[in-house]
Write a protein that holds these residues in place. Structure first.
Motif, mmCIF file in Angstrom:
data_model
loop_
_atom_site.group_PDB
_atom_site.id
_atom_site.type_symbol
_atom_site.label_atom_id
_atom_site.label_comp_id
_atom_site.label_asym_id
_atom_site.label_seq_id
_atom_site.Cartn_x
_atom_site.Cartn_y
_atom_site.Cartn_z
ATOM 1 N N HIS A 362 9.903 9.232 -0.152
ATOM 2 C CA HIS A 362 10.050 8.714 1.200
ATOM 3 C C HIS A 362 10.866 9.611 1.732
ATOM 4 C CE1 HIS A 362 8.365 4.932 0.539
ATOM 5 N NE2 HIS A 362 8.815 5.487 -1.175
ATOM 6 N N ILE A 363 10.012 10.725 2.943
ATOM 7 C CA ILE A 363 10.833 11.136 3.522
ATOM 8 C C ILE A 363 11.210 10.633 5.106
ATOM 9 C CG2 ILE A 363 11.247 13.485 5.069
ATOM 10 C CD1 ILE A 363 10.901 13.852 1.589
ATOM 11 N N THR A 364 12.285 11.217 5.626
ATOM 12 C CA THR A 364 13.585 10.466 6.738
ATOM 13 C C THR A 364 13.324 8.734 6.704
ATOM 14 O OG1 THR A 364 12.234 12.417 8.580
ATOM 15 C CG2 THR A 364 12.610 9.924 9.341
ATOM 16 N N GLN A 365 12.735 7.901 6.552
ATOM 17 C CA GLN A 365 13.070 6.791 6.201
ATOM 18 C C GLN A 365 12.319 5.788 5.270
ATOM 19 O OE1 GLN A 365 11.379 4.655 9.583
ATOM 20 N NE2 GLN A 365 9.155 5.633 9.471
ATOM 21 N N GLN A 366 12.669 5.034 4.797
ATOM 22 C CA GLN A 366 11.978 4.286 3.830
ATOM 23 C C GLN A 366 10.746 3.681 3.614
ATOM 24 O OE1 GLN A 366 12.754 4.565 0.146
ATOM 25 N NE2 GLN A 366 12.288 2.783 -0.989
ATOM 26 N N GLN A 367 9.322 4.150 3.909
ATOM 27 C CA GLN A 367 8.574 3.658 4.398
ATOM 28 C C GLN A 367 8.060 2.721 3.205
ATOM 29 O OE1 GLN A 367 8.286 7.043 4.583
ATOM 30 N NE2 GLN A 367 8.778 7.600 6.494
ATOM 31 N N ALA A 368 7.027 1.232 3.569
ATOM 32 C CA ALA A 368 6.776 0.822 2.315
ATOM 33 C C ALA A 368 5.159 1.946 2.452
ATOM 34 C CB ALA A 368 6.438 -0.417 3.351
ATOM 35 N N PRO A 369 4.647 1.240 1.359
ATOM 36 C CA PRO A 369 5.053 1.140 0.008
ATOM 37 C C PRO A 369 5.762 1.147 -0.690
ATOM 38 C CG PRO A 369 3.294 1.949 -0.959
ATOM 39 C CD PRO A 369 3.054 2.265 1.283
ATOM 40 N N HIS A 370 6.999 1.045 -1.378
ATOM 41 C CA HIS A 370 7.717 1.342 -2.331
ATOM 42 C C HIS A 370 8.107 0.462 -3.386
ATOM 43 C CE1 HIS A 370 10.745 -1.614 -1.078
ATOM 44 N NE2 HIS A 370 10.429 -1.668 0.583
ATOM 45 N N ALA A 371 8.487 1.796 -4.676
ATOM 46 C CA ALA A 371 8.516 0.328 -6.076
ATOM 47 C C ALA A 371 9.247 -1.236 -5.739
ATOM 48 C CB ALA A 371 8.993 1.399 -6.554
ATOM 49 N N ASN A 372 8.906 -2.325 -6.464
ATOM 50 C CA ASN A 372 9.850 -3.549 -6.284
ATOM 51 C C ASN A 372 9.480 -3.600 -7.997
ATOM 52 O OD1 ASN A 372 7.493 -5.607 -8.272
ATOM 53 N ND2 ASN A 372 5.819 -4.357 -6.223
ATOM 54 N N ARG A 373 10.769 -4.031 -8.545
ATOM 55 C CA ARG A 373 11.020 -4.975 -9.542
ATOM 56 C C ARG A 373 10.631 -6.369 -9.884
ATOM 57 N NH1 ARG A 373 12.139 0.406 -12.294
ATOM 58 N NH2 ARG A 373 13.340 1.769 -10.510
ATOM 59 N N ASN A 374 9.877 -6.631 -8.823
ATOM 60 C CA ASN A 374 9.678 -8.050 -9.114
ATOM 61 C C ASN A 374 8.241 -8.116 -9.935
ATOM 62 O OD1 ASN A 374 12.064 -9.450 -8.506
ATOM 63 N ND2 ASN A 374 11.036 -8.879 -5.851
ATOM 64 N N GLN A 375 7.393 -7.201 -10.747
ATOM 65 C CA GLN A 375 6.632 -7.412 -10.951
ATOM 66 C C GLN A 375 5.852 -7.558 -10.144
ATOM 67 O OE1 GLN A 375 6.425 -5.874 -14.097
ATOM 68 N NE2 GLN A 375 7.850 -5.570 -14.080
ATOM 69 N N GLU A 376 5.578 -8.054 -8.665
ATOM 70 C CA GLU A 376 4.880 -8.273 -7.699
ATOM 71 C C GLU A 376 2.883 -7.816 -7.927
ATOM 72 O OE1 GLU A 376 6.666 -9.106 -4.124
ATOM 73 O OE2 GLU A 376 8.038 -10.294 -5.833
ATOM 74 N N HIS A 377 2.327 -8.035 -7.435
ATOM 75 C CA HIS A 377 0.599 -7.277 -6.811
ATOM 76 C C HIS A 377 0.830 -6.614 -5.778
ATOM 77 C CE1 HIS A 377 -0.032 -11.171 -10.105
ATOM 78 N NE2 HIS A 377 -0.273 -9.999 -10.207
ATOM 79 N N TYR A 378 0.351 -5.319 -6.216
ATOM 80 C CA TYR A 378 1.280 -4.676 -5.112
ATOM 81 C C TYR A 378 -0.478 -4.661 -3.979
ATOM 82 C CZ TYR A 378 4.305 -1.573 -6.902
ATOM 83 O OH TYR A 378 5.708 -0.845 -7.062
ATOM 84 N N CYS A 379 -0.337 -4.377 -2.970
ATOM 85 C CA CYS A 379 -2.278 -4.837 -1.969
ATOM 86 C C CYS A 379 -3.532 -3.256 -2.675
ATOM 87 C CB CYS A 379 -1.866 -4.307 -0.516
ATOM 88 S SG CYS A 379 -3.079 -4.332 0.284
ATOM 89 N N ARG A 380 -4.186 -4.739 -2.915
ATOM 90 C CA ARG A 380 -4.802 -4.019 -2.926
ATOM 91 C C ARG A 380 -6.131 -3.299 -1.957
ATOM 92 N NH1 ARG A 380 -2.443 -5.331 -8.050
ATOM 93 N NH2 ARG A 380 -4.364 -5.860 -9.640
ATOM 94 N N ARG A 381 -5.326 -3.571 -0.745
ATOM 95 C CA ARG A 381 -6.291 -2.947 -0.088
ATOM 96 C C ARG A 381 -5.792 -1.402 0.042
ATOM 97 N NH1 ARG A 381 -7.001 -7.019 5.343
ATOM 98 N NH2 ARG A 381 -8.722 -8.427 3.886
ATOM 99 N N TRP A 382 -4.344 -1.532 -0.688
ATOM 100 C CA TRP A 382 -4.355 0.203 -0.400
ATOM 101 C C TRP A 382 -5.149 1.685 -1.081
ATOM 102 C CZ3 TRP A 382 0.869 -0.500 -2.899
ATOM 103 C CH2 TRP A 382 1.562 -1.256 -1.452
ATOM 104 N N ILE A 383 -5.837 2.723 0.348
ATOM 105 C CA ILE A 383 -6.460 3.697 -0.529
ATOM 106 C C ILE A 383 -5.908 4.250 -1.427
ATOM 107 C CG2 ILE A 383 -5.457 5.313 0.559
ATOM 108 C CD1 ILE A 383 -8.833 4.898 0.424
ATOM 109 N N SER A 384 -4.658 4.147 -1.700
ATOM 110 C CA SER A 384 -4.176 4.215 -3.195
ATOM 111 C C SER A 384 -4.624 3.755 -4.608
ATOM 112 C CB SER A 384 -2.768 4.218 -3.477
ATOM 113 O OG SER A 384 -2.424 5.237 -2.246
ATOM 114 N N LEU A 385 -4.690 2.462 -4.282
ATOM 115 C CA LEU A 385 -5.777 1.722 -5.609
ATOM 116 C C LEU A 385 -7.197 1.567 -5.237
ATOM 117 C CD1 LEU A 385 -2.512 0.888 -5.351
ATOM 118 C CD2 LEU A 385 -3.598 -1.729 -5.766
ATOM 119 N N LYS A 386 -7.864 2.223 -4.108
ATOM 120 C CA LYS A 386 -8.975 1.633 -3.759
ATOM 121 C C LYS A 386 -9.766 3.471 -4.805
ATOM 122 C CE LYS A 386 -9.806 -0.573 -0.074
ATOM 123 N NZ LYS A 386 -10.314 -2.060 -0.799
ATOM 124 N N THR A 387 -8.871 4.107 -4.734
ATOM 125 C CA THR A 387 -9.529 5.774 -5.153
ATOM 126 C C THR A 387 -9.250 5.059 -7.181
ATOM 127 O OG1 THR A 387 -6.977 6.113 -5.095
ATOM 128 C CG2 THR A 387 -8.701 7.172 -3.657
#
Length: 504
Positions: A362-387
């Motif tokens: 993350h450059i300049t600021q901590q933009q979302a998303p970022h890693a979580n340690r709670n084993q939660e489910h990342y948003c499926r709407r992200w293009i990162s997951l859709k690709t």
């Protein structure tokens, strides 16, 4: 405990550690007896400045002086010279004995070790509370020595906007010395010749194939034989990157290095940092700054978005999608002043509901998303997951690409996110995506002539399903229980506040 968390094992006690522990104990006993340095000086006949240097760990008193201090403070001599700290200061002793301050090159962050020691000496109780908090957090989040060092490296990159002029200059110097034309596509043959003829390397492509449990490894370097063992399964781009890293280690005269790629273990932070330096050099050699800047300027000047133009730029280099996107994180902040950006790498095992964020910057600021340690489910709407999903459902071998405007719920921030996904060539049934996201600021919109609000798909996204307030989300795979819990707490807090106010 902190020393166990980072798995440093047994450490030889140094004079510096002994001095500091003595100073911490002396200061603790003095303050418990409500004595100032001036007052202790009057009791002992020792100067205030001398006592101050003892407490800061800069001097260790001689035997006769220790005896005077013990008698004046009414404590046993053995207790004063013992290296055992009271329970409330024990974590400080562990972090000092573990040498964590020496393992991390603090000077890279503009910090001197002596400054930290002074802080410890001046406010041991507060530092102890801070260290105890870090220990508890690390235990709860399974913080390892590896993740600690990688987090330190990311902080170092982010502090410099992930751009290092000295490495860029070293690449240009190397190219000039070895007559490498940076305007032409660099191949593994170009670099292999230099490794063999100039640095006396032996290249072996047969050994790794004999070991079925090493299929995840791309190479092993054997220093005493100056031999590079290469997997015969790697692509031309991967081989070129490996050769470029080896050249970096030799040309930059880096000796404290890692010997495998991907790395298996490391012995110090220096090895982690040197691995990054060699990787940066390799990326800058394969994707030269001058050529890339020219191509990006032409791309940004287009009046209409042409995704094929970007794909042609990527394919003009002998590199992976990840190497190219990583290179963008060097060039965009420095040359185009696009500093609010993030880089992500997600991995996914076929058939699994879990997507893992395995790399981030993350450059300049901590933009979302970022890693979580709670084993939660990342948003499926992200293009990162859709690709990744698109690639898994496709029968094509080439990467799946996507672009999206991500608009965060309950936030004014929007990001233009580019993503590419493909199969991990070394891990069965594992897929990965590489993404770079840029904050849609007025500066970015002016920089990208092709940008129009209706050009790209826009999605309202969350961070994790457990914290997301998006209503009627068809992609949701978990209930927003964390958000519901917070809302319930806020309601109770507001009701209690109203009751208290009604009685005033």
């Amino acid at each position: 405990m902190f020393a166990i968390i980072f798995n440093f094992g047994f450490m030889i006690i140094e004079d510096e550690y002994i001095r500091l522990i003595f100073g911490l104990k002396l200061k603790q006993i003095r303050t418990e007896k409500n004595l100032s340095l001036f007052g202790l000086g009057k009791l002992t006949g020792l100067s205030k400045s001398y006592l101050n240097e003892i407490e800061k760990g800069k001097k260790y008193p001689k035997t006769d002086k220790i005896a005077i201090l013990a008698e004046s403070l009414d404590v046993p001599y053995d207790h004063l010279v013992s290296l055992k700290l009271d329970k409330n200061l024990a974590p400080i002793g562990e972090i000092l004995q573990s040498k964590i301050l020496k393992e991390i090159p603090l000077d890279l962050f503009g910090i001197q070790e002596n400054n930290l020691i002074d802080i410890v000496a001046n406010a041991p109780a507060k530092v102890n509370a801070f260290i105890s908090t870090i220990i508890k957090i690390s235990q709860n989040y399974n913080l390892t020595r590896e993740s600690f060092f990688l987090a330190s490296l990311r902080s170092y990159q982010e502090a410099h906007n992930n751009y290092f002029e000295d490495i860029e200059e070293s690449v240009e110097k190397f190219a000039k010395l070895y007559h490498i034309n940076l305007e032409k596509r660099i191949t593994s043959d170009d670099l292999e010749e230099i490794l063999i003829e100039e640095f006396n390397y032996i290249i072996n492509t047969e050994e790794l194939a004999k070991h079925s449990n090493l299929t995840d490894l791309r190479n092993i370097y054997i220093p005493n034989k100056n031999t590079l063992l290469l997997s015969n399964e790697i692509t031309e781009a991967q081989k070129t990157f490996i050769y470029a890293k080896e050249i970096a280690y030799n040309f930059l005269k880096i000796e404290n290095r890692l010997y495998t790629f991907p790395w298996i273990k490391f012995d110090s932070f220096d090895q982690v940092l040197n691995n990054f330096i060699a990787s940066y050099f390799a990326g800058a050699l394969i994707i030269p700054k001058k050529t890339l800047v020219t191509q990006l300027k032409e791309l940004f000047a287009l009046k209409e978005w042409q995704p094929l133009r970007l794909h042609k730029i990527i394919r003009s280099y002998n590199c992976s999608d990840e190497t190219f996107y990583q290179r963008l994180t060097n060039i965009l902040p420095k040359t185009f002043n696009i500093k609010n950006l993030f880089f992500l790498r997600f991995t996914h095992k076929e058939g699994s509901p879990v997507y893992r964020l395995s790399k981030e910057l993350h450059i300049t600021q901590q933009q979302a998303p970022h890693a979580n340690r709670n084993q939660e489910h990342y948003c499926r709407r992200w293009i990162s997951l859709k690709t990744i999903q698109d690639f898994e459902q496709s029968s094509q071998e080439r990467s799946a690409f996507g672009i999206q405007i991500s608009s965060y719920e309950n936030s004014s921030n929007e990001y233009l996110v580019l993503s590419a996904a493909n199969k991990d060539p070394f891990k069965k049934d594992i897929y990965r995506s590489i993404s770079i996201g840029m904050l849609l600021s007025p500066h970015l919109k002016r920089k990208f002539q092709f940008f129009k609000e209706d050009t790209f798909d826009k999605q309202i996204v969350g961070v994790t399903c457990e914290t997301c307030s998006v209503k009627e989300c068809t992609e949701r795979v978990a209930e927003p229980w964390r958000l519901t819990k917070l809302e319930r707490y806020n309601e109770v807090e507001e009701t209690v506040k109203n009751i208290i106010n009604s009685f005033q």
